[in-house]
Design an enzyme around this catalytic site. Structure first.
Site, PDB file in Angstrom:
ATOM      1  N   TYR A 142     106.853  46.436  37.223  1.00 52.83           N
ATOM      2  CA  TYR A 142     107.301  45.476  36.474  1.00 52.83           C
ATOM      3  C   TYR A 142     106.287  44.646  36.425  1.00 52.83           C
ATOM      4  O   TYR A 142     105.916  44.331  37.581  1.00 52.83           O
ATOM      5  CB  TYR A 142     108.456  44.876  36.690  1.00 52.83           C
ATOM      6  CG  TYR A 142     108.814  43.716  35.964  1.00 52.83           C
ATOM      7  CD1 TYR A 142     109.514  43.778  34.859  1.00 52.83           C
ATOM      8  CD2 TYR A 142     108.968  42.345  36.588  1.00 52.83           C
ATOM      9  CE1 TYR A 142     109.857  42.777  34.064  1.00 52.83           C
ATOM     10  CE2 TYR A 142     109.339  41.354  35.979  1.00 52.83           C
ATOM     11  CZ  TYR A 142     109.808  41.484  34.566  1.00 52.83           C
ATOM     12  OH  TYR A 142     110.084  40.404  33.792  1.00 52.83           O
ATOM     13  N   ASP A 237      98.597  44.060  40.297  1.00 51.65           N
ATOM     14  CA  ASP A 237      99.617  43.112  40.338  1.00 51.65           C
ATOM     15  C   ASP A 237     100.209  42.932  41.839  1.00 51.65           C
ATOM     16  O   ASP A 237     101.037  43.625  42.189  1.00 51.65           O
ATOM     17  CB  ASP A 237     100.506  43.402  39.256  1.00 51.65           C
ATOM     18  CG  ASP A 237     101.598  42.513  38.902  1.00 51.65           C
ATOM     19  OD1 ASP A 237     101.507  41.678  39.882  1.00 51.65           O
ATOM     20  OD2 ASP A 237     102.327  42.733  38.139  1.00 51.65           O
ATOM     21  N   LYS A 265     104.513  33.451  42.809  1.00 50.48           N
ATOM     22  CA  LYS A 265     105.525  33.635  43.851  1.00 50.48           C
ATOM     23  C   LYS A 265     104.991  32.637  45.139  1.00 50.48           C
ATOM     24  O   LYS A 265     105.095  31.542  44.954  1.00 50.48           O
ATOM     25  CB  LYS A 265     105.952  34.783  44.240  1.00 50.48           C
ATOM     26  CG  LYS A 265     106.611  35.630  43.357  1.00 50.48           C
ATOM     27  CD  LYS A 265     107.428  37.006  43.766  1.00 50.48           C
ATOM     28  CE  LYS A 265     107.972  37.826  42.608  1.00 50.48           C
ATOM     29  NZ  LYS A 265     109.142  37.341  41.978  1.00 50.48           N
TER      30      LYS A 265
HETATM   31  N1  HOZ Z   1     112.085  39.417  38.183  1.00 51.37           N
HETATM   32  C1  HOZ Z   1     112.953  39.073  39.383  1.00 51.37           C
HETATM   33  C2  HOZ Z   1     113.019  40.477  40.138  1.00 51.37           C
HETATM   34  N2  HOZ Z   1     112.030  41.338  40.425  1.00 51.37           N
HETATM   35  C3  HOZ Z   1     114.083  38.661  39.354  1.00 51.37           C
HETATM   36  C4  HOZ Z   1     113.709  37.169  39.026  1.00 51.37           C
HETATM   37  C5  HOZ Z   1     115.078  35.962  39.135  1.00 51.37           C
HETATM   38  O1  HOZ Z   1     116.043  36.465  38.687  1.00 51.37           O
HETATM   39  O2  HOZ Z   1     114.715  34.994  39.449  1.00 51.37           O
END
Ligand code: HOZ
Length: 427
Positions: A142, A237, A265
């Protein structure tokens, strides 16, 4: 009606699905998400005052634990000097220099406000630099929610069993080649088929959005040499793995040097920050120097940069990652051991402060193997743990996160609760 349910019902009226990011809605595990009121160290408290040991850590940023006093103080100090200027600041240079110092493949870096922006911009830059259109991504990885990357994606899309998004015209993804993670032969075949058309490969060097899946031996090295051979750009990534699995991210552990890296992050210390960076000759193609456009009103935001700078400085403490890896290992080995005592098939893997647990006898090496894990057992485990006061990601396709505040007591408490949950799982 409980306060969490009351809030969720109210949220569902004002916000689609009641949440601002899909996985949070608990759709794949069922039930109502707790509404979080505050957090400190390894703990969260919900609107009913219930305390949880947290292994989500805001999906990665909270590596120093929640509301670390020094990070909070830096945010407060920065905020009192102004929230956003839309003009350059010295702190932006400091964080850029800190990122460059930590990740040697990054010679120059541009700050953005999210991981999605970082990956989207890196892809555009790779296309602009190579003057090619096609990109390779891997199923189950992802890379945020920009159009050309929402094909057979991981994270929430995998969680909800709908890995390619509606609303993306086929023309937008016609240049996206999706291959199996760890299948180097498929990558080689793609380059043979399109020797002059592939702009880049984007890959999570350790996948964390189809649960945790390690790169097979030689996979990343093979991607590197194919990109070099065919003049394509290799993008790691590291939004999830950067400064999480080790001080230089996954690239520091595997010894493979990408051309571009995306981060987010942790570098924002809990505030919205992303970044993409790499070779100077490639970065020179971004506006205002080059023809690839990219911009952002809140890019390099002073409050976010202040949180990131303190976090990066704290993470430079010698031995920190060894200790983090050790603690995460105690958690995972403890869970696997307790599951075994109750005859529950469970395996687990970890690196630094990132982990995966799988309801299967062996650690999965592919999306197919992750998908074959016992989803029902995961759901029962998840709800058992939550009821016992432990917050894991509400999806069997997400990795977990340990912070420097998860000490022995916190881990022992987790294992004691897991012991009871595993005992019930077999009944
Ligand atoms: N994309 C995040 C999980 N891989 C979730 C982000 C969120 O819900 O804060």
């Amino acid at each position: 009606m409980s306060r969490n349910t009351e809030l969720f019902d109210r949220a569902c009226k004002a916000i689609p699905g009641g949440v601002n990011s899909p996985v949070r809605a608990f759709r794949s595990v069922g039930g109502t998400p707790p509404f979080i009121q505050r957090a400190q160290g390894p703990y969260l408290w919900d609107a009913e005052g219930t305390r949880y040991i947290d292994y989500v850590g805001s999906w990665g940023p909270a590596i120093l634990g929640h509301a670390d006093p020094e990070v909070v103080q830096a945010v407060q100090a920065a905020a009192s000097g102004g929230l956003s200027f839309g003009a350059p600041t010295e702190a932006e240079i400091e964080i850029a220099e800190a990122i460059i110092e930590r990740i040697p493949s990054i010679e120059q870096v541009r700050l953005v406000s999210s991981g999605t922006e970082a990956t989207m911009s890196a892809i555009r830059l790779a296309r602009g630099h190579t003057q090619r259109h096609k990109i390779i991504k891997f199923e189950g990885c992802y890379h945020g929610h920009s159009d050309s990357l929402l094909v057979k994606a991981g994270s929430g899309m995998l969680t909800f069993g709908n890995p390619s998004s509606a609303g993306v015209p086929p023309e937008f993804v016609q240049h996206t080649l999706v291959l199996d993670y760890n299948d180097l032969a498929a990558v080689e075949a793609a380059f043979q088929q399109y020797p002059d058309e592939i702009a880049c490969i984007i890959v999570e060097p350790m996948a964390g959005n189809m649960n945790l899946v390690r790169p097979a031996s030689g996979f990343l090295e093979g991607l590197r040499s194919l990109c070099t051979q065919y003049g394509a750009i290799l993008i790691f990534d590291e939004v999830m793995t950067g400064l999480r699995v080790g001080p230089q991210g996954m690239q520091g552990l595997c010894g493979v040097t990408p051309d571009l890296t995306t981060l987010a992050k942790i570098i924002g210390g809990g505030m919205p920050v992303g970044a993409f960076g790499g070779r100077t000759d490639i970065m020179a193609d971004i506006a205002p120097l080059g023809a690839v456009y990219q911009a952002g009103t809140l890019s390099g935001n002073p409050v976010a940069v202040a949180a990131g700078l303190v976090t990066l400085r704290r993470l430079a403490q010698p031995g920190l990652y060894e200790q983090l890896h050790h603690q995460t290992g105690k958690l995972i080995q403890g869970l696997v051991e307790r599951a075994r005592q109750h005859h529950v098939p469970l395996s687990g893997d970890w690196q630094g402060g990132l982990f995966g647990i799988y309801f299967s006898d062996a650690i999965p090496t592919s999306l197919a193997e992750v998908s074959a894990c016992d989803q029902e057992a995961f759901k029962r485990f998840f709800h058992g743990m939550l009821a016992g006061g432990v917050h894991f990601a509400p999806s069997a396709f997400e990795a977990g996160f340990v912070s420097t505040t998860h000490d022995d007591t916190v881990i022992q408490n987790t294992l004691d609760i897991a012991d009871q949950v595993f005992a019930r799982l077999k009944s």
